[in-house]
Motif scaffolding. Sequence first.
Motif, PDB file in Angstrom:
ATOM      1  N   ASP A   1       0.839  -1.198   0.000  1.00  0.00           N
ATOM      2  CA  ASP A   1       0.000   0.000   0.000  1.00  0.00           C
ATOM      3  C   ASP A   1       0.879   1.255   0.000  1.00  0.00           C
ATOM      4  O   ASP A   1       0.606   2.240   0.670  1.00  0.00           O
ATOM      5  N   TYR A   2       1.937   1.191  -0.784  1.00  0.00           N
ATOM      6  CA  TYR A   2       2.859   2.308  -0.959  1.00  0.00           C
ATOM      7  C   TYR A   2       2.154   3.443  -1.718  1.00  0.00           C
ATOM      8  O   TYR A   2       1.371   3.199  -2.624  1.00  0.00           O
ATOM      9  N   PRO A   3       2.444   4.708  -1.388  1.00  0.00           N
ATOM     10  CA  PRO A   3       3.356   5.189  -0.345  1.00  0.00           C
ATOM     11  C   PRO A   3       2.648   5.509   0.977  1.00  0.00           C
ATOM     12  O   PRO A   3       3.230   6.169   1.827  1.00  0.00           O
ATOM     13  N   PHE A   4       1.402   5.052   1.122  1.00  0.00           N
ATOM     14  CA  PHE A   4       0.676   5.327   2.366  1.00  0.00           C
ATOM     15  C   PHE A   4       1.265   4.526   3.524  1.00  0.00           C
ATOM     16  O   PHE A   4       1.092   4.872   4.687  1.00  0.00           O
ATOM     17  N   THR A   5       1.945   3.443   3.195  1.00  0.00           N
ATOM     18  CA  THR A   5       2.811   2.719   4.117  1.00  0.00           C
ATOM     19  C   THR A   5       4.162   2.571   3.433  1.00  0.00           C
ATOM     20  O   THR A   5       4.219   2.434   2.210  1.00  0.00           O
ATOM     21  N   SER A   6       5.231   2.543   4.200  1.00  0.00           N
ATOM     22  CA  SER A   6       6.551   2.443   3.590  1.00  0.00           C
ATOM     23  C   SER A   6       6.913   0.988   3.310  1.00  0.00           C
ATOM     24  O   SER A   6       6.451   0.063   3.985  1.00  0.00           O
ATOM     25  N   ASN A   7       7.765   0.810   2.320  1.00  0.00           N
ATOM     26  CA  ASN A   7       8.260  -0.525   2.008  1.00  0.00           C
ATOM     27  C   ASN A   7       9.061  -1.117   3.168  1.00  0.00           C
ATOM     28  O   ASN A   7       9.074  -2.338   3.358  1.00  0.00           O
ATOM     29  N   GLU A   8       9.721  -0.256   3.948  1.00  0.00           N
ATOM     30  CA  GLU A   8      10.495  -0.745   5.089  1.00  0.00           C
ATOM     31  C   GLU A   8       9.600  -1.363   6.157  1.00  0.00           C
ATOM     32  O   GLU A   8       9.952  -2.383   6.767  1.00  0.00           O
ATOM     33  N   VAL A   9       8.443  -0.754   6.410  1.00  0.00           N
ATOM     34  CA  VAL A   9       7.507  -1.317   7.383  1.00  0.00           C
ATOM     35  C   VAL A   9       7.009  -2.673   6.901  1.00  0.00           C
ATOM     36  O   VAL A   9       6.898  -3.638   7.666  1.00  0.00           O
TER      37      VAL A   9
END
Length: 355
Positions: free
Chosen positions: A300-308
Motif C-alpha cells: 500500500d505504498y506510499p501510504f505505508t513504507s516498504n520498510e515497514v
Amino acid sequence: MSAIMEFLRFIPLLILPTLAKMPPLITLEEHYVSATTPDAMKALFKEQTQFVPNVMEKLTNLSSLRLSDMDKGDVTIQVVSHAAGLGSYPVNYSRSANDQVYEAVKNAKGRLAGFATAPMSQPAEAAAEFRRAVTELGFVGALVDNHDGKGGYFDGEEYDAFWAVAEEFDVPVYLHPTWPSEDMAPRYQGNFDPIAANSLGSSGWGWHQDTGLHVLRLFASGLFDRRPKLKIIAGHMGEMIPFMLQRIDRLSGRWSTAQRNFTTVYRENIYVTTSGVWSLDPMRCILANTPIDHILYSIDYPFTSNEVGLAWFKELEASGLVDQEQLEAIAYKNAEKLLRIKVDDVKGNCTHGTA
C-alpha cells in the motif's frame, strides 16, 4: 499511529536474522497519481498529506524515487496502480494515466508492471479502456475504485462487458477502496473532529467494510456463475471477509441460487493481499481459511513504507506460521503465477540480484 511511529515499532525486526535466504518480493497495491489528475481528486488525500511524510511527492514519482524506495524494502517488482478516485472522471483521465504507467514500465527494466485504471462511472468506456490496457499496453490486470463515485456498485448487467475482459484475458481485477460518496459520508460523521470522520469513512474503517460488501454483492448477483473463471483481488487482508467467512457462508445460501457456495467461490475466485495491515493476528485467520496460493504480499505504498512491510515480512518469517515454501509463495510465487510475470526477468541492479 503516525507513519513515523509505525516505522519505529518495527525497527528491531529490521535487524532480525533471517531463517533462510530472503525471497524476492512482488507487491500489488502500490499507488501513484498521474500528471493529469484533477486537483479536486488530489484534495481527497488531505489526511494522508497531513500524516504521511512526502506522500504526494512519492505518489507523483514513477522513476528514481520509487525505485529507490523499493530497494529499501527489498521489493523486486512493484505493480503500479492509480490512487483512489479517478474512476468517477471521464475516460480520457484513465487513458492518460494508463499511458503514463506504460512509459514508466518500459523504462524500469522489469521492475514495474501495470494495473489499469478505468472510468467505472462509464461502464462501456471502462470495458474498452481495460481491454486496451491489457491488449495494447501489456498490463497485468486492473485496479478499480470500489464504486462509481456516486455509490453505485458493479453487480449490474451494464458491467458484464468489463468483467468479460478480465475472464477473456485471464487477468485479475483488484477491487480497491475509494472515498465515500456524498450519500455515504454522513454515516461516518458525528460528535467528533472532521479528521476522524474522514478517516472513519476511508482507511480507518469505511472503505474496508464497503469493499467487502461489494464482493458479497457480486456473489449475490450471480456474477461468479456467469463468469466462473473470474479472479478478484481484495486487499488489506481480505477487506474483513476472512474473519466473517463462516457466517457469510452459512447465511449467503439464502441470497441466491448460486451453483457454488460462497466459501467455494472465495477459495477459487478471490485472492487477498497483506497491504497496509501489519499484524500477524489477521494473517493467522487468513492462513486458517484461505488457500496459501491465494495470499499475496503487498504494501500500500506510499501510504505505508516498504520498510515497514519488510519488517512485518521478517516477523512473519520468524513466527513459524509458515514454512519456507509457503513464505516464498506469499512473497512472489503466487504473484508470478497470477500475473504471469517473473522476477528472473528483472534487468539491472536490484535488491535480490535478479539480473
